[in-house]
Structures are given as C-alpha cells and as structure tokens.
Design a protein around this motif. Structure first.
Motif, PDB file in Angstrom:
ATOM      1  N   HIS A 153      -1.792  22.411  -1.683  1.00  0.00           N
ATOM      2  CA  HIS A 153      -2.859  21.676  -0.992  1.00  0.00           C
ATOM      3  C   HIS A 153      -2.313  20.624  -0.030  1.00  0.00           C
ATOM      4  N   PHE A 154      -1.010  20.298  -0.145  1.00  0.00           N
ATOM      5  CA  PHE A 154      -0.397  19.345   0.784  1.00  0.00           C
ATOM      6  C   PHE A 154      -0.236  19.957   2.171  1.00  0.00           C
ATOM      7  N   GLY A 155       0.093  21.243   2.220  1.00  0.00           N
ATOM      8  CA  GLY A 155       0.245  21.940   3.488  1.00  0.00           C
ATOM      9  C   GLY A 155       1.583  21.743   4.169  1.00  0.00           C
ATOM     10  N   ARG A 156       2.228  20.644   3.876  1.00  0.00           N
ATOM     11  CA  ARG A 156       3.547  20.347   4.446  1.00  0.00           C
ATOM     12  C   ARG A 156       4.216  19.292   3.566  1.00  0.00           C
ATOM     13  N   LEU A 157       5.456  18.992   3.880  1.00  0.00           N
ATOM     14  CA  LEU A 157       6.228  18.006   3.127  1.00  0.00           C
ATOM     15  C   LEU A 157       5.431  16.714   2.965  1.00  0.00           C
ATOM     16  N   SER A 158       5.362  16.222   1.752  1.00  0.00           N
ATOM     17  CA  SER A 158       4.649  14.970   1.482  1.00  0.00           C
ATOM     18  C   SER A 158       5.477  14.097   0.558  1.00  0.00           C
ATOM     19  N   ALA A 159       5.242  12.802   0.666  1.00  0.00           N
ATOM     20  CA  ALA A 159       5.954  11.838  -0.173  1.00  0.00           C
ATOM     21  C   ALA A 159       5.449  11.910  -1.611  1.00  0.00           C
ATOM     22  N   SER A 160       6.333  11.691  -2.535  1.00  0.00           N
ATOM     23  CA  SER A 160       5.958  11.540  -3.940  1.00  0.00           C
ATOM     24  C   SER A 160       5.026  10.337  -4.075  1.00  0.00           C
ATOM     25  N   GLY A 161       4.068  10.434  -4.984  1.00  0.00           N
ATOM     26  CA  GLY A 161       3.225   9.271  -5.264  1.00  0.00           C
ATOM     27  C   GLY A 161       4.051   8.081  -5.720  1.00  0.00           C
ATOM     28  N   TRP A 162       5.121   8.357  -6.462  1.00  0.00           N
ATOM     29  CA  TRP A 162       5.994   7.263  -6.914  1.00  0.00           C
ATOM     30  C   TRP A 162       6.730   6.645  -5.737  1.00  0.00           C
TER      31      TRP A 162
ATOM     32  N   GLN B 221       4.864 -17.859  -3.345  1.00  0.00           N
ATOM     33  CA  GLN B 221       3.955 -17.933  -4.481  1.00  0.00           C
ATOM     34  C   GLN B 221       4.757 -18.299  -5.723  1.00  0.00           C
ATOM     35  N   ALA B 222       4.152 -19.031  -6.613  1.00  0.00           N
ATOM     36  CA  ALA B 222       4.796 -19.409  -7.866  1.00  0.00           C
ATOM     37  C   ALA B 222       4.640 -18.277  -8.881  1.00  0.00           C
ATOM     38  N   GLY B 223       4.935 -17.073  -8.432  1.00  0.00           N
ATOM     39  CA  GLY B 223       4.754 -15.881  -9.249  1.00  0.00           C
ATOM     40  C   GLY B 223       5.733 -15.794 -10.399  1.00  0.00           C
ATOM     41  N   LEU B 224       5.268 -15.160 -11.458  1.00  0.00           N
ATOM     42  CA  LEU B 224       6.072 -14.969 -12.664  1.00  0.00           C
ATOM     43  C   LEU B 224       6.180 -13.493 -13.036  1.00  0.00           C
ATOM     44  N   GLY B 225       5.948 -12.617 -12.072  1.00  0.00           N
ATOM     45  CA  GLY B 225       6.032 -11.185 -12.346  1.00  0.00           C
ATOM     46  C   GLY B 225       4.678 -10.599 -12.695  1.00  0.00           C
ATOM     47  N   SER B 226       4.719  -9.449 -13.331  1.00  0.00           N
ATOM     48  CA  SER B 226       3.495  -8.721 -13.651  1.00  0.00           C
ATOM     49  C   SER B 226       3.666  -7.937 -14.938  1.00  0.00           C
ATOM     50  N   PRO B 227       2.634  -7.923 -15.781  1.00  0.00           N
ATOM     51  CA  PRO B 227       2.697  -7.081 -16.968  1.00  0.00           C
ATOM     52  C   PRO B 227       2.304  -5.639 -16.686  1.00  0.00           C
ATOM     53  N   GLY B 228       1.891  -5.335 -15.441  1.00  0.00           N
ATOM     54  CA  GLY B 228       1.588  -3.943 -15.130  1.00  0.00           C
ATOM     55  C   GLY B 228       0.457  -3.773 -14.141  1.00  0.00           C
ATOM     56  N   ILE B 229       0.076  -2.507 -13.969  1.00  0.00           N
ATOM     57  CA  ILE B 229      -1.041  -2.157 -13.102  1.00  0.00           C
ATOM     58  C   ILE B 229      -1.993  -1.255 -13.866  1.00  0.00           C
ATOM     59  N   ASP B 230      -3.209  -1.183 -13.388  1.00  0.00           N
ATOM     60  CA  ASP B 230      -4.235  -0.303 -13.945  1.00  0.00           C
ATOM     61  C   ASP B 230      -4.813   0.547 -12.817  1.00  0.00           C
ATOM     62  N   GLU B 231      -5.423   1.641 -13.199  1.00  0.00           N
ATOM     63  CA  GLU B 231      -6.237   2.438 -12.278  1.00  0.00           C
ATOM     64  C   GLU B 231      -5.475   2.958 -11.066  1.00  0.00           C
ATOM     65  N   LEU B 232      -4.215   3.342 -11.230  1.00  0.00           N
ATOM     66  CA  LEU B 232      -3.439   3.894 -10.126  1.00  0.00           C
ATOM     67  C   LEU B 232      -4.036   5.230  -9.702  1.00  0.00           C
ATOM     68  N   ARG B 233      -4.325   5.355  -8.402  1.00  0.00           N
ATOM     69  CA  ARG B 233      -4.872   6.592  -7.854  1.00  0.00           C
ATOM     70  C   ARG B 233      -4.158   6.941  -6.566  1.00  0.00           C
ATOM     71  N   TRP B 234      -3.673   8.177  -6.484  1.00  0.00           N
ATOM     72  CA  TRP B 234      -3.125   8.710  -5.251  1.00  0.00           C
ATOM     73  C   TRP B 234      -4.248   9.517  -4.607  1.00  0.00           C
ATOM     74  N   LEU B 235      -4.823   8.990  -3.550  1.00  0.00           N
ATOM     75  CA  LEU B 235      -6.042   9.543  -2.974  1.00  0.00           C
ATOM     76  C   LEU B 235      -5.793  10.624  -1.925  1.00  0.00           C
ATOM     77  N   LYS B 236      -4.783  10.427  -1.119  1.00  0.00           N
ATOM     78  CA  LYS B 236      -4.455  11.365  -0.034  1.00  0.00           C
ATOM     79  C   LYS B 236      -2.939  11.473   0.059  1.00  0.00           C
ATOM     80  N   PRO B 237      -2.443  12.612   0.527  1.00  0.00           N
ATOM     81  CA  PRO B 237      -0.993  12.736   0.703  1.00  0.00           C
ATOM     82  C   PRO B 237      -0.476  11.761   1.757  1.00  0.00           C
ATOM     83  N   VAL B 238       0.760  11.348   1.565  1.00  0.00           N
ATOM     84  CA  VAL B 238       1.480  10.536   2.545  1.00  0.00           C
ATOM     85  C   VAL B 238       2.543  11.447   3.147  1.00  0.00           C
ATOM     86  N   TYR B 239       2.534  11.529   4.476  1.00  0.00           N
ATOM     87  CA  TYR B 239       3.415  12.445   5.186  1.00  0.00           C
ATOM     88  C   TYR B 239       4.441  11.690   6.023  1.00  0.00           C
ATOM     89  N   PRO B 240       5.587  12.316   6.277  1.00  0.00           N
ATOM     90  CA  PRO B 240       6.515  11.738   7.245  1.00  0.00           C
ATOM     91  C   PRO B 240       5.772  11.494   8.564  1.00  0.00           C
TER      92      PRO B 240
END
Length: 149
Positions: free
Chosen positions: A48-57, A76-95
């Motif tokens: 369904h990609f049709g051509r070379l596409s980037a990995s979601g990762w 920012q006085a950031g301290l990192g992150s414990p994670g992410i939620d709801e990761l969705r790859w919606l469309k292919p990313v192409y070169p």
C-alpha cells in the motif's frame, strides 16, 4: 527558561523542519527496521506504500530531532519523559518529504509527592510539506517548578 508554572493548557506551537532523504530512509531501515518496503522501491511497489517509505520508528526519530532542536532554541526546565501514548502513523513518509511539528498542551498537574516538579501532556502532530498529518502521539513531559528564593 520555561518552568511548570509557565505551561499554559491549550497553548499551541509549531516548529521544526526535517528534509527526508532516500539515503537516510534506507540507512535507518537497514539498521533498525529492515522490512523490504523500507529498503527498496521494487519491494514497496506491491504494498500500500507504492514506493520506498520511511519506517514509522524513523519518523519518531526525525520528530525527536526536531523536538530537541526546538528545546535548544526555547530553554525549558525539562526533566525528561516517562513515555508517550496514542502513537499513530497516519500516512507514509517518503524520501523528499519535508516534515514539521505542531503541538498543543492538553493538561498539566503538579506532582503530589515531589513539589519541585510537575507534568504536562501535549498532542504532537507531524505534518508533511502538503500539511498532511503523517503521525500523531500524546507525550508526557516532566518539568521543574520555578525555584523559590
């Protein structure tokens, strides 16, 4: 410097630019996600990609690169992150795609057990050059509270 107290629920921002190259797509996939459709146009042609596409990762890694560049420009006085939620790859990313980020602060809360910090959640949308969303996720950020004198 941005602290927990400076985070405004509902605030939005846009940042970043990432030029996706064929060489990087293949290099990343070869090392971390060697599925055929991430390695050659021929293998991708029957998917369904049709051509070379980037990995979601790889899309996640490119996004992180833009996030870090934005944090360098807006301290920012950031301290990192414990994670992410709801990761969705919606469309292919192409070169040839050019990626950018938009983010919205969803909520924030002070830590009950650690008064020197709080957390916030934000929705990240990654868009291509046609303003088509290619990926979304909700990130959780940890951040220091403003130091008291």
């Amino acid at each position: 410097m941005q602290y927990f107290e400076d985070i405004v629920v509902g605030a939005t921002s846009g940042f970043g630019r990432y030029d996706v190259t064929r060489e990087e797509v293949i290099e990343f996939a070869s090392k971390y996600d060697p599925q055929p459709f991430h390695l050659s146009d021929e293998a991708a042609a029957t998917t369904h990609f049709g051509r070379l596409s980037a990995s979601g990762w790889h899309t996640c890694a490119m996004t992180m690169s833009m996030v870090v560049e934005n944090l360098k420009a807006h301290k920012q006085a950031g301290l990192g992150s414990p994670g992410i939620d709801e990761l969705r790859w919606l469309k292919p990313v192409y070169p040839g795609d050019i990626l950018r980020c938009e983010t919205e602060i969803l909520d924030k809360r002070a830590s009950q057990s650690r008064p020197e910090m709080g957390s916030y959640r934000s929705r990240m949308t990654v868009l291509n050059q046609d303003d088509v969303a290619v990926m979304t996720f909700v990130s959780i950020g940890l951040i220091r509270t403003r130091p008291t004198a």
